[in-house]
Design an enzyme around this catalytic site. Structure first.
Site, PDB file in Angstrom:
ATOM      1  N   LYS A  79      44.524  46.099  26.180  1.00 37.93           N
ATOM      2  CA  LYS A  79      43.972  45.133  26.824  1.00 37.93           C
ATOM      3  C   LYS A  79      42.471  45.043  26.787  1.00 37.93           C
ATOM      4  CE  LYS A  79      44.943  42.090  30.496  1.00 37.93           C
ATOM      5  NZ  LYS A  79      46.106  42.083  31.892  1.00 37.93           N
ATOM      6  N   SER A 154      48.612  37.811  32.391  1.00 39.96           N
ATOM      7  CA  SER A 154      47.483  37.700  31.517  1.00 39.96           C
ATOM      8  C   SER A 154      47.361  38.524  30.316  1.00 39.96           C
ATOM      9  CB  SER A 154      46.393  38.126  32.442  1.00 39.96           C
ATOM     10  OG  SER A 154      46.243  39.222  32.840  1.00 39.96           O
ATOM     11  N   SER A 178      50.965  40.595  35.531  1.00 41.34           N
ATOM     12  CA  SER A 178      50.467  40.543  34.207  1.00 41.34           C
ATOM     13  C   SER A 178      50.926  41.379  33.132  1.00 41.34           C
ATOM     14  CB  SER A 178      49.021  40.537  34.149  1.00 41.34           C
ATOM     15  OG  SER A 178      48.536  39.413  34.719  1.00 41.34           O
TER      16      SER A 178
HETATM   17  N1  GLN Z   1      49.182  35.332  36.919  1.00 44.87           N
HETATM   18  C1  GLN Z   1      48.770  36.506  38.141  1.00 44.87           C
HETATM   19  C2  GLN Z   1      47.176  35.799  38.321  1.00 44.87           C
HETATM   20  O1  GLN Z   1      46.835  34.912  37.672  1.00 44.87           O
HETATM   21  C3  GLN Z   1      48.727  37.699  37.736  1.00 44.87           C
HETATM   22  C4  GLN Z   1      47.617  38.197  36.936  1.00 44.87           C
HETATM   23  C5  GLN Z   1      47.520  39.912  36.701  1.00 44.87           C
HETATM   24  O2  GLN Z   1      48.528  40.295  37.281  1.00 44.87           O
HETATM   25  N2  GLN Z   1      46.279  40.189  36.238  1.00 44.87           N
HETATM   26  O3  GLN Z   1      46.395  36.129  39.261  1.00 44.87           O
END
Ligand code: GLN
Length: 478
Positions: A79, A154, A178
């Protein structure tokens, strides 16, 4: 989607025994990326030369009679919020465009030391804020199962890379879901380890009290293997646990005979959770019961407030963490007459809409006069959730729930309404708030033919129980 992809364990075994070379395997994966990633866009940067050089070094070790390690020759995708020395690291943000970190994240260094070969950096929602990878400044990733749909987020690029066969394993980060949510939407395994299990040195911080690094894989066994390599204490991360890691691989086939499994009532009834997803969670529970587990339904009342607490705590921490991107130290600088104007211009141009929204939400939640009502209150809710989960773990060994409320949605479907997007995280957020580990395993499909993920949660440092449960589900997959 083919089920015949080669696993990380198989690749490493073949490389170590000389059955094939790391170079061969890496070239095959690079070819798959070259052929397929134009459509999927899992990668922001493919490091062809670096990967070939790393593979050749692994082959040289084998030729010299040395053991390159448990991930010998295994292609991995990273990532793009993990620092890689000399290799562009953007967090999918214009503000970091052109930045080449001077050091490797600990997880990146550990993978390399175990013989793994980094093939490239994967797409994400800008600074890991989002659930669809559409918040990337460099364009979205598409779901390999259906390219009109999102891969989740994400860590959508890392999930899609594994689902598309570009790499057998990849790394993501999970602050509110994410890793697990994109794993569910892409039909792969995704693990958020216990907070502290894996070093975050070199993970560009989003919300430091929640962030964790973890693996994506096509099999539970490969996810366990990667955790074994990346986990354990790191003196460079003061939050990493000094607790020794168990031998995950040795317990993979322990089964679930006698294991106490609790299905979380509230998570079957949460807003937006599709009935076909609930049906698969119930089917998974039955499969576990069939394998000897003692399955009950348990109530964990406070989890229903998780989403509200998270969307105060995470932005609050983000507003502070992202203050370092000021045009002085990293990446983009938009010149202006004074330093202050330069900073304003850089941040205005460098950050996307969602990142700005989070910074504003977080700054507001922390501001004098509002701190207690927002941030303080959210922290109290966090304590409640942690306590409720701890109480549940007195009764059961693992908890079961949906990972994501629905299967993969269409690109563009939720970009107009941030709240709808946030609702993706209802089931994953509680274990971030409590710091406990959780895994998503593919289990069945929706009426659209797309994968559904079942989430298994356990108490802190009990990853072994996650793996053995997930293994049984993997074997019982409809
Ligand atoms: N979807 C969540 C957010 O937008 C989680 C993001 C993540 O785990 N990095 O914050």
């Amino acid at each position: 989607m083919s089920e015949s992809f080669i696993s990380a364990r198989e690749i490493a075994a073949g490389v170590r025994s000389g059955e094939w070379t790391a170079r061969q395997l890496v070239d095959e994966h690079l070819a798959a990326i070259a052929a397929g990633d134009g459509e999927i866009h899992a990668f922001l940067h493919v490091d062809v030369e670096g990967a070939r050089a790393a593979a050749d070094a692994v082959d040289a070790q084998v030729a010299a009679g040395e053991d390159p390690g448990p991930l010998a020759g295994v292609p991995v995708a990273l990532k793009d919020n993990l620092t890689t020395r000399g290799v562009p690291t953007t967090c999918s943000s214009r503000i970091l465009e052109g930045w080449r970190p001077p050091y490797d994240a600990t997880v990146v260094a550990r993978l390399a030391a175990a013989g793994a070969v980094a093939v490239g950096k994967t797409n994400l929602d800008e600074f890991a804020m989002g659930s669809s990878t559409e918040n990337s400044a460099f364009g979205p990733t598409r779901n390999p199962h259906d390219t009109t749909r999102v891969p989740g987020g994400s860590s959508g690029g890392s999930a899609a890379a594994v689902a598309a066969g570009f790499a057998p394993v990849s790394l993501g980060s999970d602050t509110g879901g994410s890793i697990r949510q994109p794993a569910a939407l892409c039909g792969v395994v995704g693990l958020k380890p216990t907070y502290g299990r894996v070093s975050r040195y070199g993970l560009i911080a989003f919300a430091s009290s929640l962030d964790q690094v973890g693996p994506f894989a096509r099999t539970v066994s490969d996810a366990a293997l990667v955790l074994e390599v990346i986990g354990g204490h790191d003196p460079m991360d003061a939050t990493s646990t000094t607790e020794d890691q168990p031998d995950y691989g040795a317990h993979l086939d322990d089964g679930v005979d006698g294991l106490r499994v609790g299905v979380i009532t509230e998570m079957l009834e949460m807003e937006g959770v599709a009935s076909e997803v609930v049906a698969q969670v119930r089917a998974a529970a039955e499969a576990l019961a069939g394998a000897g587990a003692k399955v009950t339904e348990v109530s964990v009342p406070a989890v229903t407030y998780g989403l509200s607490a998270y969307y105060l705590i995470a932005p609050a921490e983000a507003s502070s963490n992202l203050a370092r991107f000021d045009g002085v130290r990293y990446g983009l600088r938009v010149d202006a007459p004074t330093t202050h104007e330069m900073m304003v211009a850089t941040r205005t141009q460098g950050f996307g809409a969602e990142v700005k929204r989070r910074i504003m939400l977080g700054t507001y939640a922390l501001s004098a006069g509002y701190y207690d009502a927002f941030y303080g209150q959210a922290q109290r809710v966090r304590t409640l959730i942690t306590r409720d989960l701890a109480a549940a773990y007195e009764e059961v060994d693992v908890l079961l729930s949906p990972t994501s409320p629905t299967t993969a949605f269409a690109l563009g479907d939720k970009t107009g309404d941030p709240l709808t997007m946030y609702l993706n995280d209802v089931c994953t957020i509680p274990s971030n708030l409590s710091g406990d580990p959780a895994i998503s395993v593919p289990y069945g499909t929706g009426s659209d033919g797309l994968p559904i993920g079942v989430q298994v949660m356990a108490t802190a440092l009990a990853e072994v129980d996650l793996f053995r449960t997930a293994r049984v589900l993997e074997g019982a997959r409809p």
